[in-house]
Design a protein around this motif. Structure first.
Motif, PDB file in Angstrom:
ATOM      1  N   ARG A  91      48.740  40.043  52.697  1.00  0.00           N
ATOM      2  CA  ARG A  91      47.487  39.431  52.257  1.00  0.00           C
ATOM      3  C   ARG A  91      47.782  38.160  51.478  1.00  0.00           C
ATOM      4  NH1 ARG A  91      43.448  44.224  50.499  1.00  0.00           N
ATOM      5  NH2 ARG A  91      44.300  45.871  51.799  1.00  0.00           N
ATOM      6  N   LYS A  92      46.754  37.363  51.315  1.00  0.00           N
ATOM      7  CA  LYS A  92      46.870  36.155  50.501  1.00  0.00           C
ATOM      8  C   LYS A  92      46.865  36.552  49.026  1.00  0.00           C
ATOM      9  CE  LYS A  92      44.687  33.252  53.909  1.00  0.00           C
ATOM     10  NZ  LYS A  92      43.547  32.465  54.295  1.00  0.00           N
ATOM     11  N   LYS A  93      47.391  35.650  48.189  1.00  0.00           N
ATOM     12  CA  LYS A  93      47.517  35.937  46.754  1.00  0.00           C
ATOM     13  C   LYS A  93      46.180  36.355  46.140  1.00  0.00           C
ATOM     14  CE  LYS A  93      49.063  34.113  42.377  1.00  0.00           C
ATOM     15  NZ  LYS A  93      49.448  32.971  41.587  1.00  0.00           N
ATOM     16  N   GLU A  94      45.126  35.666  46.472  1.00  0.00           N
ATOM     17  CA  GLU A  94      43.811  35.989  45.910  1.00  0.00           C
ATOM     18  C   GLU A  94      43.372  37.397  46.317  1.00  0.00           C
ATOM     19  OE1 GLU A  94      39.333  34.621  46.801  1.00  0.00           O
ATOM     20  OE2 GLU A  94      40.656  32.996  46.126  1.00  0.00           O
ATOM     21  N   GLN A  95      43.659  37.781  47.543  1.00  0.00           N
ATOM     22  CA  GLN A  95      43.319  39.120  48.006  1.00  0.00           C
ATOM     23  C   GLN A  95      44.140  40.179  47.268  1.00  0.00           C
ATOM     24  OE1 GLN A  95      44.178  38.217  52.147  1.00  0.00           O
ATOM     25  NE2 GLN A  95      42.029  38.606  52.691  1.00  0.00           N
ATOM     26  N   LEU A  99      42.863  43.172  44.881  1.00  0.00           N
ATOM     27  CA  LEU A  99      43.296  44.549  45.074  1.00  0.00           C
ATOM     28  C   LEU A  99      43.792  45.148  43.757  1.00  0.00           C
ATOM     29  CD1 LEU A  99      43.773  46.841  47.102  1.00  0.00           C
ATOM     30  CD2 LEU A  99      46.028  45.848  47.541  1.00  0.00           C
ATOM     31  N   GLU A 100      44.546  44.364  42.985  1.00  0.00           N
ATOM     32  CA  GLU A 100      45.003  44.857  41.687  1.00  0.00           C
ATOM     33  C   GLU A 100      43.808  45.186  40.798  1.00  0.00           C
ATOM     34  OE1 GLU A 100      48.005  43.841  38.023  1.00  0.00           O
ATOM     35  OE2 GLU A 100      46.922  42.176  38.917  1.00  0.00           O
ATOM     36  N   GLN A 101      42.801  44.322  40.781  1.00  0.00           N
ATOM     37  CA  GLN A 101      41.622  44.569  39.952  1.00  0.00           C
ATOM     38  C   GLN A 101      40.901  45.836  40.416  1.00  0.00           C
ATOM     39  OE1 GLN A 101      40.800  42.830  37.023  1.00  0.00           O
ATOM     40  NE2 GLN A 101      39.636  44.721  36.849  1.00  0.00           N
ATOM     41  N   GLU A 102      40.864  46.066  41.715  1.00  0.00           N
ATOM     42  CA  GLU A 102      40.265  47.299  42.230  1.00  0.00           C
ATOM     43  C   GLU A 102      41.038  48.514  41.718  1.00  0.00           C
ATOM     44  OE1 GLU A 102      39.649  47.480  46.485  1.00  0.00           O
ATOM     45  OE2 GLU A 102      39.082  45.354  46.522  1.00  0.00           O
ATOM     46  N   PHE A 103      42.376  48.442  41.733  1.00  0.00           N
ATOM     47  CA  PHE A 103      43.193  49.546  41.225  1.00  0.00           C
ATOM     48  C   PHE A 103      42.919  49.780  39.741  1.00  0.00           C
ATOM     49  CE2 PHE A 103      46.796  48.951  44.545  1.00  0.00           C
ATOM     50  CZ  PHE A 103      46.074  49.684  45.466  1.00  0.00           C
ATOM     51  N   ILE A 104      42.844  48.714  38.978  1.00  0.00           N
ATOM     52  CA  ILE A 104      42.564  48.848  37.544  1.00  0.00           C
ATOM     53  C   ILE A 104      41.198  49.493  37.341  1.00  0.00           C
ATOM     54  CG2 ILE A 104      42.101  47.568  35.411  1.00  0.00           C
ATOM     55  CD1 ILE A 104      44.310  45.588  36.337  1.00  0.00           C
ATOM     56  N   ASN A 105      40.205  49.046  38.104  1.00  0.00           N
ATOM     57  CA  ASN A 105      38.862  49.617  37.986  1.00  0.00           C
ATOM     58  C   ASN A 105      38.836  51.087  38.405  1.00  0.00           C
ATOM     59  OD1 ASN A 105      37.964  47.078  37.198  1.00  0.00           O
ATOM     60  ND2 ASN A 105      37.115  46.576  39.195  1.00  0.00           N
ATOM     61  N   ASP A 106      39.545  51.425  39.485  1.00  0.00           N
ATOM     62  CA  ASP A 106      39.508  52.790  40.016  1.00  0.00           C
ATOM     63  C   ASP A 106      40.346  53.778  39.208  1.00  0.00           C
ATOM     64  OD1 ASP A 106      37.890  51.837  42.040  1.00  0.00           O
ATOM     65  OD2 ASP A 106      39.466  51.866  43.574  1.00  0.00           O
ATOM     66  N   TYR A 107      41.531  53.364  38.759  1.00  0.00           N
ATOM     67  CA  TYR A 107      42.468  54.289  38.134  1.00  0.00           C
ATOM     68  C   TYR A 107      42.559  54.172  36.617  1.00  0.00           C
ATOM     69  CZ  TYR A 107      43.942  55.088  42.922  1.00  0.00           C
ATOM     70  OH  TYR A 107      43.965  55.387  44.254  1.00  0.00           O
ATOM     71  N   ASN A 108      42.041  53.104  36.035  1.00  0.00           N
ATOM     72  CA  ASN A 108      42.037  52.917  34.590  1.00  0.00           C
ATOM     73  C   ASN A 108      43.418  53.147  33.973  1.00  0.00           C
ATOM     74  OD1 ASN A 108      41.031  52.431  32.011  1.00  0.00           O
ATOM     75  ND2 ASN A 108      40.375  54.546  31.725  1.00  0.00           N
ATOM     76  N   PRO A 109      44.442  52.429  34.457  1.00  0.00           N
ATOM     77  CA  PRO A 109      45.786  52.637  33.898  1.00  0.00           C
ATOM     78  C   PRO A 109      45.838  52.157  32.443  1.00  0.00           C
ATOM     79  CG  PRO A 109      45.788  50.819  35.462  1.00  0.00           C
ATOM     80  CD  PRO A 109      44.424  51.403  35.485  1.00  0.00           C
ATOM     81  N   PRO A 110      46.254  53.014  31.514  1.00  0.00           N
ATOM     82  CA  PRO A 110      46.161  52.682  30.088  1.00  0.00           C
ATOM     83  C   PRO A 110      47.064  51.538  29.631  1.00  0.00           C
ATOM     84  CG  PRO A 110      47.337  54.740  30.408  1.00  0.00           C
ATOM     85  CD  PRO A 110      46.789  54.345  31.739  1.00  0.00           C
ATOM     86  N   LEU A 111      48.101  51.195  30.402  1.00  0.00           N
ATOM     87  CA  LEU A 111      48.974  50.105  29.979  1.00  0.00           C
ATOM     88  C   LEU A 111      48.534  48.747  30.540  1.00  0.00           C
ATOM     89  CD1 LEU A 111      52.500  51.780  30.129  1.00  0.00           C
ATOM     90  CD2 LEU A 111      50.844  51.708  28.264  1.00  0.00           C
ATOM     91  N   ASN A 112      47.527  48.735  31.382  1.00  0.00           N
ATOM     92  CA  ASN A 112      46.959  47.471  31.852  1.00  0.00           C
ATOM     93  C   ASN A 112      45.885  47.046  30.862  1.00  0.00           C
ATOM     94  OD1 ASN A 112      47.929  48.651  34.662  1.00  0.00           O
ATOM     95  ND2 ASN A 112      47.662  46.438  34.870  1.00  0.00           N
ATOM     96  N   ILE A 113      46.193  46.043  30.072  1.00  0.00           N
ATOM     97  CA  ILE A 113      45.237  45.546  29.079  1.00  0.00           C
ATOM     98  C   ILE A 113      44.332  44.496  29.717  1.00  0.00           C
ATOM     99  CG2 ILE A 113      44.997  44.314  26.889  1.00  0.00           C
ATOM    100  CD1 ILE A 113      47.705  45.550  26.069  1.00  0.00           C
TER     101      ILE A 113
END
Length: 139
Positions: A91-95, A99-113
């Motif tokens: 995928r392109k960088k923007e995509q 995707l990373e933002q989707e993971f953060i939204n879906d999984y709420n990883p506590p070390l991602n500030i």
């Protein structure tokens, strides 16, 4: 995430537009990189390791790392306690960033500030941010 009939909490997610081996394994799991790895800086800060200036010629620039012994202790702990899962995406960088933002939204990883707006662990992330920004030296 479920893997081999075990459930593992996701504590951090990151992206890379370069080699996973170079970006994730070498940067995060092999020592002396707390100054460049947000994952290492977060974990070391939670472990109470004091930060030292990363640049001896410009100690006031705010860039920090851990001492050599603490870096090795952190590396050993990570190798013994963390699993690295990855996905190769064409995928392109923007995509990939989306995707990373989707993971953060879906999984709420506590070390991602950054980018984590979930109210569930907001206070924890604020404490982690304070610990990460705390320096133990006068610069």
């Amino acid at each position: 995430i479920d893997h081999n009939n075990n459930h593992y909490p996701i504590i951090y997610t990151g992206i890379s537009t370069v080699s996973i081996r170079k970006r994730d394994y070498q940067q995060h799991f092999i020592g002396k990189n707390a100054g460049r790895s947000t994952l290492r800086k977060s974990l070391g800060s939670l472990m109470g390791f004091p930060k030292i200036p990363r640049d001896k010629n410009n100690p006031a620039n705010g860039k920090t790392k851990f001492n050599e012994n603490d870096e090795e202790t952190l590396s050993q702990w990570m190798r013994e306690n963390l699993l690295l899962f990855y996905s190769v995406e064409n995928r392109k960088k923007e995509q990939i960033e989306n995707l990373e933002q989707e993971f953060i939204n879906d999984y709420n990883p506590p070390l991602n500030i950054s980018g984590n707006k979930n109210p569930i662990n907001r206070e924890y992330r604020a404490l982690l941010k304070t610990l990460r920004n705390k320096t133990n030296f006068n610069g």
